[in-house]
Design a protein around this motif. Structure first.
Motif, short mmCIF file in Angstrom:
data_model
loop_
_atom_site.label_atom_id
_atom_site.label_comp_id
_atom_site.label_asym_id
_atom_site.label_seq_id
_atom_site.Cartn_x
_atom_site.Cartn_y
_atom_site.Cartn_z
N VAL A 35 8.30 -8.68 1.95
CA VAL A 35 8.97 -7.52 0.95
C VAL A 35 8.31 -6.34 1.27
CG1 VAL A 35 9.67 -6.74 -1.11
CG2 VAL A 35 9.65 -9.22 -0.46
N HIS A 36 8.84 -5.19 2.07
CA HIS A 36 8.10 -4.01 2.34
C HIS A 36 8.43 -3.20 1.11
CE1 HIS A 36 6.42 -0.72 4.34
NE2 HIS A 36 7.33 -0.35 4.86
N GLY A 37 7.43 -3.03 0.26
CA GLY A 37 7.48 -2.01 -0.90
C GLY A 37 6.56 -2.50 -1.91
N PRO A 38 6.79 -1.54 -3.18
CA PRO A 38 5.84 -1.96 -4.17
C PRO A 38 5.56 -3.46 -4.54
CG PRO A 38 7.30 -0.33 -4.56
CD PRO A 38 7.81 -0.94 -3.35
N ALA A 39 4.53 -3.85 -4.92
CA ALA A 39 4.12 -5.06 -5.24
C ALA A 39 5.01 -5.74 -6.43
CB ALA A 39 2.66 -5.58 -5.84
N GLY A 40 5.49 -4.95 -7.26
CA GLY A 40 6.42 -5.37 -8.21
C GLY A 40 7.44 -6.09 -8.02
N CYS A 41 8.11 -5.36 -6.87
CA CYS A 41 9.55 -6.10 -6.26
C CYS A 41 9.22 -7.49 -5.81
CB CYS A 41 10.07 -5.33 -5.11
SG CYS A 41 10.46 -3.37 -5.51
N THR A 42 8.04 -7.61 -5.10
CA THR A 42 7.95 -9.08 -4.80
C THR A 42 7.51 -9.95 -6.12
OG1 THR A 42 6.86 -8.25 -2.66
CG2 THR A 42 6.54 -10.56 -3.36
N HIS A 43 6.73 -9.27 -6.83
CA HIS A 43 6.44 -10.24 -8.14
C HIS A 43 7.63 -10.79 -8.82
CE1 HIS A 43 4.06 -11.72 -11.45
NE2 HIS A 43 4.86 -11.14 -12.31
N HIS A 44 8.41 -9.90 -9.16
CA HIS A 44 9.77 -9.77 -9.77
C HIS A 44 10.55 -11.18 -9.17
CE1 HIS A 44 13.60 -9.63 -11.82
NE2 HIS A 44 14.05 -9.50 -10.65
N ASN A 45 10.87 -10.94 -7.80
CA ASN A 45 11.60 -12.15 -7.32
C ASN A 45 11.03 -13.44 -7.03
OD1 ASN A 45 14.15 -10.61 -6.18
ND2 ASN A 45 12.85 -9.22 -5.96
N THR A 70 1.42 1.52 -2.24
CA THR A 70 0.91 2.69 -3.42
C THR A 70 1.48 3.98 -3.24
OG1 THR A 70 -1.09 2.82 -2.24
CG2 THR A 70 -0.97 0.72 -3.79
N GLU A 71 1.02 4.97 -4.22
CA GLU A 71 1.40 6.17 -3.84
C GLU A 71 0.95 6.71 -2.63
OE1 GLU A 71 -0.28 4.97 -6.24
OE2 GLU A 71 0.48 5.66 -8.35
N ASN A 72 -0.06 6.25 -2.12
CA ASN A 72 -0.27 6.84 -0.65
C ASN A 72 0.58 6.52 0.48
OD1 ASN A 72 -2.72 8.15 0.80
ND2 ASN A 72 -2.59 6.31 1.96
N GLY A 73 0.95 5.14 0.26
CA GLY A 73 1.92 4.73 1.56
C GLY A 73 3.54 5.32 1.29
N PHE A 76 2.84 9.16 2.57
CA PHE A 76 2.62 9.38 3.92
C PHE A 76 3.30 8.48 4.85
CE2 PHE A 76 -1.30 11.20 1.65
CZ PHE A 76 -1.12 12.45 2.18
N GLY A 77 4.00 7.24 4.35
CA GLY A 77 4.71 6.25 5.05
C GLY A 77 4.04 5.02 5.00
N GLY A 78 4.78 3.82 5.19
CA GLY A 78 4.25 2.57 5.11
C GLY A 78 4.43 1.92 6.27
N GLU A 79 4.53 2.28 7.41
CA GLU A 79 4.80 1.63 8.67
C GLU A 79 3.36 0.70 8.86
OE1 GLU A 79 6.65 3.63 11.62
OE2 GLU A 79 8.39 4.44 10.37
N GLU A 80 2.59 1.62 8.60
CA GLU A 80 1.09 0.92 8.93
C GLU A 80 0.85 -0.39 8.24
OE1 GLU A 80 -3.72 1.87 9.05
OE2 GLU A 80 -1.98 3.52 8.91
N ALA A 81 1.21 -0.01 6.75
CA ALA A 81 0.99 -1.22 5.86
C ALA A 81 1.84 -2.43 6.21
CB ALA A 81 1.46 -0.86 4.62
N LEU A 82 3.37 -2.15 6.76
CA LEU A 82 4.01 -3.18 7.40
C LEU A 82 3.16 -3.95 8.60
CD1 LEU A 82 6.66 -4.87 7.36
CD2 LEU A 82 7.65 -2.95 8.56
N THR A 104 12.98 -2.26 0.83
CA THR A 104 13.27 -1.93 -0.82
C THR A 104 13.76 -0.42 -0.69
OG1 THR A 104 10.89 -1.25 -0.88
CG2 THR A 104 11.42 -3.59 -1.60
N CYS A 105 14.23 -0.25 -1.96
CA CYS A 105 14.82 1.04 -2.01
C CYS A 105 13.98 2.26 -1.63
CB CYS A 105 15.20 1.31 -3.46
SG CYS A 105 16.47 0.06 -3.89
N ILE A 106 12.63 2.20 -2.25
CA ILE A 106 11.60 3.29 -1.87
C ILE A 106 11.33 3.23 -0.30
CG2 ILE A 106 9.57 1.84 -2.18
CD1 ILE A 106 10.05 5.34 -3.41
N VAL A 107 11.39 2.23 0.11
CA VAL A 107 11.08 2.30 1.83
C VAL A 107 12.22 3.04 2.40
CG1 VAL A 107 11.11 0.96 3.72
CG2 VAL A 107 9.58 0.18 1.95
N GLU A 108 13.45 2.64 1.91
CA GLU A 108 14.43 3.44 2.59
C GLU A 108 14.69 4.93 2.25
OE1 GLU A 108 16.59 2.33 4.91
OE2 GLU A 108 16.13 0.31 4.78
#
Length: 359
Positions: A35-45, A70-73, A76-82, A104-108
């Motif tokens: 799940v590419h996004g904040p940890a809460g999206c994964t935890h909930h599901n 997190t806020e940094n990703g 500045f973008g989250g592709e490296e984290a992915l 996730t919504c924030i990634v889009e």
């Protein structure tokens, strides 16, 4: 032994696109979902899926990873984290046979190119699945997107067999396995087996044989876009719904038989006799007074549910009147003759309770 939830509260019909997709993708048993996004999206599901599995007697843990943006990703973008999370997924033991990456919504919103990251050459398939609900998607959008994404692993041009795929079963639905067993029973009347439950409790390699069935049977008409997609990719025709109602169940046999080039007349007559014997078990409630109502103001009802209930009431000589025993309209509609039998058991309880009430 675990106790199963009641049919009135165990199905999820609307909600997050991500949840809908995960209800499909986590049934690929040797895959990992990111799940590419904040940890809460994964935890909930994770919590929802794990609780649902336990309530249905399945002691399993969904294989989910989060990129934990997190806020940094987000800035500045989250592709490296992915990239890092995909590398982590590939190093897991046992090694996954496939990886699904859900946005996730924030990634889009921030514009990460998830598809480009997933398209890089790797030892196993890494497949991007669009699941950002803020673009207008709901739970069932996630199901459709997930099914189409998983279908990319199928091998076109395989040798066709006289079999059927069950497409888009509601994996969070009460009685999902009972419904599949009922479809298998009906198909057996035509001499047809089940090729693949797409997608429920299968492996990545199983998906390769998706195109070898003679017919796809969709769980509900909302999945017609998936049926058309599979027909375009693999050439497989489809029936657009599981059977519902006395007449609808017989019509289902006729539809499958026509697609497969089988004369279904004998199978239909056998099923009608089976239905008559089933209805005879409820002769004790003949002549009772009932009325149909939504189970809850906040729950939607199946558009065909009232017609199915009216058909059963007529078959049992029940009077549908305002002061009769309150019968909740089912959602979704019961599947096949077995589903009607379970529904009528509930009716009998409610009718007997009404009879015991003082006048």
């Amino acid at each position: 032994m675990s106790s199963k939830p009641s049919p009135s509260n165990s199905s999820r019909f609307e909600g997050c696109t991500l949840t809908g997709a995960l209800s499909v993708l986590t049934e690929v048993r040797d895959a990992v979902c990111i799940v590419h996004g904040p940890a809460g999206c994964t935890h909930h599901n994770f919590s929802l899926l794990h609780a649902t599995l336990l309530s249905n007697g399945r002691v399993e843990v969904p294989r989910l990873l989060s990129t934990r943006l997190t806020e940094n990703g987000i800035i500045f973008g989250g592709e490296e984290a992915l990239e890092k999370t995909i590398t982590r997924a590939l190093s897991l033991s046992p090694t996954p046979a496939s990886v699904f990456v859900l946005s996730t919504c924030i990634v889009e919103t921030i514009g990460d190119d998830v598809a480009a990251v997933c398209a890089k050459e790797r030892s196993i398939p890494v497949i991007a699945v669009p699941t950002a609900g803020f673009l207008g998607g709901v739970f069932e959008t996630g199901i459709r997107n997930a099914l189409s994404s998983v279908a990319s692993l199928a091998r076109p041009g395989g040798e066709a067999t006289l079999s059927a795929n069950l497409v888009g079963e509601k994996n969070l639905e009460y009685g999902v396995d009972e419904n599949a067993a009922e479809i298998a029973r009906l198909l057996s009347r035509l001499g047809i087996g089940v090729n693949l439950r797409f997608v429920r409790e299968i492996g990545t390699r199983d998906i390769e044989r998706l195109g070898s069935a003679a017919v796809n049977i969709l769980r509900e008409p909302a999945l017609r876009p998936v049926g058309e997609d599979l027909k375009r990719r693999l050439g497989t025709p489809y029936v657009d719904s599981f059977p519902a109602g006395l007449t609808g169940t017989c019509r289902f046999l006729e539809d499958v038989g026509r697609i497969c080039g089988i004369d279904a007349s004998a199978a239909v007559e056998e099923e009608r006799a089976y239905q008559a014997a089933m209805l005879a078990r409820f002769a004790g409630i003949a002549g009772s007074r009932v009325h149909f109502q939504s189970p809850h103001p906040m729950l939607k009802t199946d558009p065909g549910a009232e017609a199915i209930c009216t058909e059963c009431a007529e078959a049992l000589d029940l009077a549908v009147v305002p002061d009769g025993a309150a019968i909740p309209l089912p959602y979704p509609a019961p599947v096949g003759t077995a589903g009607l039998r379970r529904m009528l058991h509930r009716w009998r309880v409610l009718i007997r309770e009404k009879r015991r009430q003082p006048a």
